[in-house]
Scaffold this motif. Structure first.
Motif, mmCIF file in Angstrom:
data_model
loop_
_atom_site.group_PDB
_atom_site.id
_atom_site.type_symbol
_atom_site.label_atom_id
_atom_site.label_comp_id
_atom_site.label_asym_id
_atom_site.label_seq_id
_atom_site.Cartn_x
_atom_site.Cartn_y
_atom_site.Cartn_z
ATOM 1 N N GLU A 1 0.847 -1.083 0.077
ATOM 2 C CA GLU A 1 0.208 -0.095 -0.129
ATOM 3 C C GLU A 1 0.752 1.255 0.011
ATOM 4 O O GLU A 1 0.443 2.425 -0.738
ATOM 5 C CB GLU A 1 -1.014 0.158 1.183
ATOM 6 C CG GLU A 1 -1.945 -1.296 1.201
ATOM 7 C CD GLU A 1 -3.130 -1.132 0.187
ATOM 8 O OE1 GLU A 1 -3.871 0.017 0.149
ATOM 9 O OE2 GLU A 1 -2.905 -1.750 -0.810
ATOM 10 N N ALA A 2 1.943 1.239 0.711
ATOM 11 C CA ALA A 2 2.683 2.508 0.847
ATOM 12 C C ALA A 2 3.537 2.619 -0.679
ATOM 13 O O ALA A 2 3.684 3.795 -0.973
ATOM 14 C CB ALA A 2 3.862 2.216 1.713
ATOM 15 N N LYS A 3 3.804 1.408 -1.420
ATOM 16 C CA LYS A 3 4.306 1.498 -2.624
ATOM 17 C C LYS A 3 3.274 2.339 -3.741
ATOM 18 O O LYS A 3 3.486 3.233 -4.445
ATOM 19 C CB LYS A 3 4.490 0.071 -3.496
ATOM 20 C CG LYS A 3 5.799 -0.341 -2.767
ATOM 21 C CD LYS A 3 5.990 -1.829 -3.360
ATOM 22 C CE LYS A 3 7.349 -2.383 -2.632
ATOM 23 N NZ LYS A 3 7.564 -3.769 -3.253
ATOM 24 N N GLN A 4 2.068 1.976 -3.405
ATOM 25 C CA GLN A 4 0.882 2.505 -4.446
ATOM 26 C C GLN A 4 0.705 4.092 -3.992
ATOM 27 O O GLN A 4 0.706 4.845 -4.742
ATOM 28 C CB GLN A 4 -0.578 1.883 -4.163
ATOM 29 C CG GLN A 4 -1.435 2.433 -5.041
ATOM 30 C CD GLN A 4 -1.345 2.345 -6.426
ATOM 31 O OE1 GLN A 4 -0.852 1.277 -6.785
ATOM 32 N NE2 GLN A 4 -1.205 3.216 -7.191
ATOM 33 N N CYS A 5 0.886 4.365 -2.514
ATOM 34 C CA CYS A 5 0.716 5.866 -2.212
ATOM 35 C C CYS A 5 1.987 6.571 -2.903
ATOM 36 O O CYS A 5 1.930 7.895 -3.407
ATOM 37 C CB CYS A 5 1.134 6.000 -0.706
ATOM 38 S SG CYS A 5 -0.086 5.309 0.230
ATOM 39 N N LEU A 6 3.390 6.000 -3.035
ATOM 40 C CA LEU A 6 4.435 6.559 -3.775
ATOM 41 C C LEU A 6 4.061 6.829 -5.004
ATOM 42 O O LEU A 6 4.497 7.801 -5.808
ATOM 43 C CB LEU A 6 5.718 5.729 -3.509
ATOM 44 C CG LEU A 6 6.949 6.478 -4.358
ATOM 45 C CD1 LEU A 6 7.267 7.534 -3.642
ATOM 46 C CD2 LEU A 6 7.882 5.452 -4.514
ATOM 47 N N ASN B 1 9.403 1.394 4.439
ATOM 48 C CA ASN B 1 10.335 0.932 3.703
ATOM 49 C C ASN B 1 9.889 0.450 2.381
ATOM 50 O O ASN B 1 10.346 0.481 1.211
ATOM 51 C CB ASN B 1 10.950 -0.166 4.437
ATOM 52 C CG ASN B 1 11.992 0.285 5.356
ATOM 53 O OD1 ASN B 1 12.321 1.367 5.629
ATOM 54 N ND2 ASN B 1 12.734 -0.787 5.960
ATOM 55 N N GLY B 2 8.501 0.178 2.325
ATOM 56 C CA GLY B 2 7.764 -0.243 1.126
ATOM 57 C C GLY B 2 8.187 0.932 0.035
ATOM 58 O O GLY B 2 8.583 0.717 -1.145
ATOM 59 N N ALA B 3 7.717 2.173 0.459
ATOM 60 C CA ALA B 3 7.780 3.364 -0.482
ATOM 61 C C ALA B 3 9.363 3.655 -0.824
ATOM 62 O O ALA B 3 9.756 4.126 -1.660
ATOM 63 C CB ALA B 3 7.058 4.550 0.098
ATOM 64 N N SER B 4 10.192 3.634 0.408
ATOM 65 C CA SER B 4 11.454 4.150 0.397
ATOM 66 C C SER B 4 12.393 3.464 -0.413
ATOM 67 O O SER B 4 13.173 3.746 -1.122
ATOM 68 C CB SER B 4 12.237 4.136 1.812
ATOM 69 O OG SER B 4 11.569 5.311 2.708
#
Length: 152
Positions: A65-70, A111-114
């Motif tokens: 989900e953090a990746k999708q936010c990014l 970390n998913g987004a980072s």
């Protein structure tokens, strides 16, 4: 390698800019900096998951989900620049994690987004960051992300 080529190599498509859910704009440029509004993990205008991390949503799910936010945040950059190749530096990410009160791995959700932003931009993607737990987020999303980027 150009960022557009890197995205193709990674099998990533930048989604359309998500519509604002309230009285704000998706991003704002000031000089060479672009500040995004908080982006939820919307896909085609809808959340694929709702709830809290540690209570119904697993760490790997929250990282996705953090990746999708990014990706949604990157789409808002394109309102101010012609191409992501114009990104000079990802300055900072802010990640909010709606989680159970006993969950303490917000940094790992972020970390998913980072990790993804560094995969996309390489050295230019290395950034400062905060990751904090919150009791709730709009629409019952489990993650919200904002970013600051320096552009040409």
């Amino acid at each position: 390698m150009a960022i557009t080529e890197q995205l193709q190599t990674l099998g990533i498509q930048i989604p359309p800019v998500p519509q604002a859910l309230a009285a704000y704009i998706p991003s704002k440029r000031s000089g060479n900096l672009v500040f995004t509004s908080g982006q939820l993990p919307l896909v085609a205008g809808k959340l694929t998951k709702t709830g809290k991390v540690g209570k119904g949503i697993t760490l790997p799910e929250a990282q996705a989900e953090a990746k999708q936010c990014l990706l949604n945040a990157l789409s808002t950059l394109l309102l101010h620049i012609e191409s992501l190749d114009q990104v000079k530096s990802v300055v900072k990410l802010g990640v909010y994690v709606a989680c159970d009160e006993s969950f303490t791995e917000q940094h790992l959700v972020a970390n998913g987004a980072s990790e993804l932003v560094v995969q996309i931009f390489g050295e230019k993607g290395k950034h400062a960051r905060f990751a904090i737990g919150v009791s709730s987020l709009p629409l019952d999303a489990c993650v919200e992300l904002e970013m600051t980027v320096e552009v040409e």
